[in-house]
Design an enzyme around this catalytic site. Structure first.
Site, PDB file in Angstrom:
ATOM      1  N   GLY A  60       1.863   5.861   8.034  1.00  0.00           N
ATOM      2  CA  GLY A  60       3.110   6.627   7.947  1.00  0.00           C
ATOM      3  C   GLY A  60       2.864   8.047   8.411  1.00  0.00           C
ATOM      4  O   GLY A  60       3.407   9.008   7.898  1.00  0.00           O
ATOM      5  N   GLN A  73       7.423  13.344   7.542  1.00  0.00           N
ATOM      6  CA  GLN A  73       7.397  14.780   7.221  1.00  0.00           C
ATOM      7  C   GLN A  73       6.060  15.162   6.580  1.00  0.00           C
ATOM      8  O   GLN A  73       5.473  16.190   6.914  1.00  0.00           O
ATOM      9  CB  GLN A  73       8.550  15.105   6.249  1.00  0.00           C
ATOM     10  CG  GLN A  73       8.697  16.585   5.939  1.00  0.00           C
ATOM     11  CD  GLN A  73       9.725  16.886   4.874  1.00  0.00           C
ATOM     12  OE1 GLN A  73      10.137  16.023   4.099  1.00  0.00           O
ATOM     13  NE2 GLN A  73      10.127  18.138   4.807  1.00  0.00           N
ATOM     14  N   ASP A  83       1.389   4.471  12.451  1.00  0.00           N
ATOM     15  CA  ASP A  83       2.809   4.408  12.112  1.00  0.00           C
ATOM     16  C   ASP A  83       3.412   3.257  12.910  1.00  0.00           C
ATOM     17  O   ASP A  83       2.776   2.720  13.826  1.00  0.00           O
ATOM     18  CB  ASP A  83       3.518   5.749  12.421  1.00  0.00           C
ATOM     19  CG  ASP A  83       4.698   5.978  11.479  1.00  0.00           C
ATOM     20  OD1 ASP A  83       4.736   7.026  10.803  1.00  0.00           O
ATOM     21  OD2 ASP A  83       5.577   5.086  11.382  1.00  0.00           O
ATOM     22  N   ILE A  84       4.649   2.910  12.572  1.00  0.00           N
ATOM     23  CA  ILE A  84       5.242   1.721  13.197  1.00  0.00           C
ATOM     24  C   ILE A  84       5.560   1.964  14.668  1.00  0.00           C
ATOM     25  O   ILE A  84       5.559   1.028  15.473  1.00  0.00           O
ATOM     26  CB  ILE A  84       6.492   1.273  12.415  1.00  0.00           C
ATOM     27  CG1 ILE A  84       6.934  -0.123  12.839  1.00  0.00           C
ATOM     28  CG2 ILE A  84       7.630   2.281  12.539  1.00  0.00           C
ATOM     29  CD1 ILE A  84       7.427  -0.981  11.722  1.00  0.00           C
ATOM     30  N   ASP A  95       2.514  -1.905  11.502  1.00  0.00           N
ATOM     31  CA  ASP A  95       3.586  -2.190  10.540  1.00  0.00           C
ATOM     32  C   ASP A  95       2.874  -2.548   9.246  1.00  0.00           C
ATOM     33  O   ASP A  95       2.218  -3.588   9.166  1.00  0.00           O
ATOM     34  CB  ASP A  95       4.440  -3.370  11.032  1.00  0.00           C
ATOM     35  CG  ASP A  95       5.492  -3.767   9.988  1.00  0.00           C
ATOM     36  OD1 ASP A  95       6.333  -4.620  10.307  1.00  0.00           O
ATOM     37  OD2 ASP A  95       5.445  -3.220   8.863  1.00  0.00           O
ATOM     38  N   TYR A 122      15.300   4.052  -3.909  1.00  0.00           N
ATOM     39  CA  TYR A 122      14.114   4.882  -3.619  1.00  0.00           C
ATOM     40  C   TYR A 122      13.474   5.321  -4.931  1.00  0.00           C
ATOM     41  O   TYR A 122      12.266   5.178  -5.121  1.00  0.00           O
ATOM     42  CB  TYR A 122      14.551   6.084  -2.798  1.00  0.00           C
ATOM     43  CG  TYR A 122      13.507   7.147  -2.591  1.00  0.00           C
ATOM     44  CD1 TYR A 122      13.612   8.382  -3.237  1.00  0.00           C
ATOM     45  CD2 TYR A 122      12.433   6.957  -1.727  1.00  0.00           C
ATOM     46  CE1 TYR A 122      12.673   9.387  -3.025  1.00  0.00           C
ATOM     47  CE2 TYR A 122      11.494   7.957  -1.520  1.00  0.00           C
ATOM     48  CZ  TYR A 122      11.626   9.160  -2.163  1.00  0.00           C
ATOM     49  OH  TYR A 122      10.699  10.148  -1.950  1.00  0.00           O
ATOM     50  N   LYS A 180       9.860   4.071  -6.430  1.00  0.00           N
ATOM     51  CA  LYS A 180       8.769   5.029  -6.680  1.00  0.00           C
ATOM     52  C   LYS A 180       8.311   4.933  -8.138  1.00  0.00           C
ATOM     53  O   LYS A 180       7.119   5.007  -8.435  1.00  0.00           O
ATOM     54  CB  LYS A 180       9.230   6.460  -6.344  1.00  0.00           C
ATOM     55  CG  LYS A 180       9.371   6.736  -4.846  1.00  0.00           C
ATOM     56  CD  LYS A 180       8.034   6.605  -4.114  1.00  0.00           C
ATOM     57  CE  LYS A 180       8.147   6.949  -2.644  1.00  0.00           C
ATOM     58  NZ  LYS A 180       6.850   6.800  -1.932  1.00  0.00           N
TER      59      LYS A 180
HETATM   60  C1  VAH Z   1      14.384  12.777  -0.575  1.00  0.00           C
HETATM   61  N1  VAH Z   1      12.871  14.429   0.355  1.00  0.00           N
HETATM   62  O1  VAH Z   1      15.243  13.608  -0.500  1.00  0.00           O
HETATM   63  C2  VAH Z   1      12.932  13.233  -0.476  1.00  0.00           C
HETATM   64  C3  VAH Z   1      12.376  13.569  -1.840  1.00  0.00           C
HETATM   65  C4  VAH Z   1      12.798  14.647  -4.045  1.00  0.00           C
HETATM   66  C5  VAH Z   1      13.324  14.431  -2.675  1.00  0.00           C
HETATM   67  O2  VAH Z   1      12.017  12.411  -2.511  1.00  0.00           O
HETATM   68  O3  VAH Z   1      14.639  11.598  -0.732  1.00  0.00           O
END
Ligand code: VAH
Length: 311
Positions: free
Chosen positions: A6, A10, A32-33, A49, A139, A143
């Site tokens: 990856g 960023q 990275d992909i 991948d 997301y 996590k």
């Molecule tokens: C996002 N930049 O906005 C990421 C981050 C806490 C924000 O996880 O999804």
């Protein structure tokens, strides 16, 4: 050898440079992909991948890595558009890397978590390392589940996997990818190019943030810390500053007095931001591995404008 999976993202873009500077460019492989847009001739790069189990295993066999940094993920806003893809990449990508890292006796693994693991019922101010966590984005809960997997592999397989709950990261080198905090990056580009910006988050939306140089230095600090000093094997709370779009706009106007900031009022990212903390308590990181960020709002704004002007 070190593998970064990856590396075009960023974090990956800047972590790759920092790791090459630290360990020598021949010791670091970026994956990275897709190939990076601006190919860095000095960087060893291979397409990968992370969900291609055969290719991932072949890479471990060929490179016998001592450290692996897994940064590949879909972020919060993109994850809400493609929830199943986000779960698959964020979860299966991590578990695949954890399994191979145990099998190939990798000495250290890094995986980024996020303040997105907190949810509507988490304390909003000075959010502690331990508290109620009811994230309502794919997301966020991918996590949170990932943190559980990291701690599990540390406890069950003695894998030295380390992690940081990054807040919104502010940087100028790599374009941000589908995050909710990205307004705080776009605003600088627009301030310089058009002199105006319409924020998709409301003026009083306070979020924890961190300038990329602090984030990268902190990551290397954590990875260098003696294993026995680390009390947290899920993921460390971390922050550098927190601000609202209104405060950021005022700071930019100190440099560009005519800068105009307006607000849209129906962006889905507002709901995501409202579920997150306003500020973070990162005492564990400060005590365990000497975390001590240097960029405050004025230093960060100065750095962003100075570097974007040069670009
Ligand atoms: C996002 N930049 O906005 C990421 C981050 C806490 C924000 O996880 O999804």
């Amino acid at each position: 050898s070190i593998i970064i999976i990856g590396s075009n993202g960023q974090i990956g873009t800047e972590l790759a440079v920092a790791l090459r500077n630290k360990f020598g460019k021949d010791s670091v492989l970026s994956c990275d992909i897709n190939p990076p847009s601006q190919a860095d001739p000095s960087a060893n790069f291979e397409t990968l991948d992370v969900l291609d189990k055969k290719a991932l295993r072949a890479l471990y066999e060929k490179r016998k890595p001592t450290q692996v940094y897994l940064l590949a993920a879909l972020l919060s806003a993109t994850g809400e558009q493609f929830p199943k893809k986000a779960w698959e990449l964020n979860m299966d990508g991590l578990i695949g890397v954890l399994d191979l890292s145990v099998e190939f006796k990798v000495s250290k693994v890094f995986w980024p978590s996020s303040i997105a693991v907190f949810g509507p019922h988490s304390p909003k101010t000075d959010t502690p390392q331990y508290c109620v966590m009811d994230p309502n984005t794919v997301y966020g809960f991918s996590k949170l589940a990932g943190e559980r997997w990291c701690e599990y592999y540390y406890q069950k397989h003695n894998l030295d996997v380390r992690s940081i709950r990054y807040p919104g990261l502010i940087s100028w080198k790599a374009a941000p990818g589908g995050g909710t905090t990205d307004y705080a990056i776009h605003i600088f580009h627009e301030a310089l190019s058009s002199g105006n910006y319409q924020s998709f988050l409301s003026e009083d939306t306070r979020l924890p943030m961190l300038y990329i140089d602090d984030a990268i230095n902190g990551t290397l600090q954590l990875m260098d810390a003696p294993a026995e000093d680390l009390r947290i094997r899920s993921s460390y709370n971390l922050t550098g500053l927190s601000f609202t779009p209104n405060e950021l706009g005022a700071e930019i106007r100190k440099h560009l007095p005519d800068f105009g900031l307006s607000y849209s009022d129906s962006d889905p990212r507002q709901k995501i931001a409202d579920s997150w903390p306003r500020s973070i308590d990162d005492t564990y990181a400060r005590e365990d591995w000497g975390w001590n960020p240097v960029y405050d709002l004025s230093k960060m704004a100065e750095e962003m404008l100075t570097n974007l002007r040069k670009q």
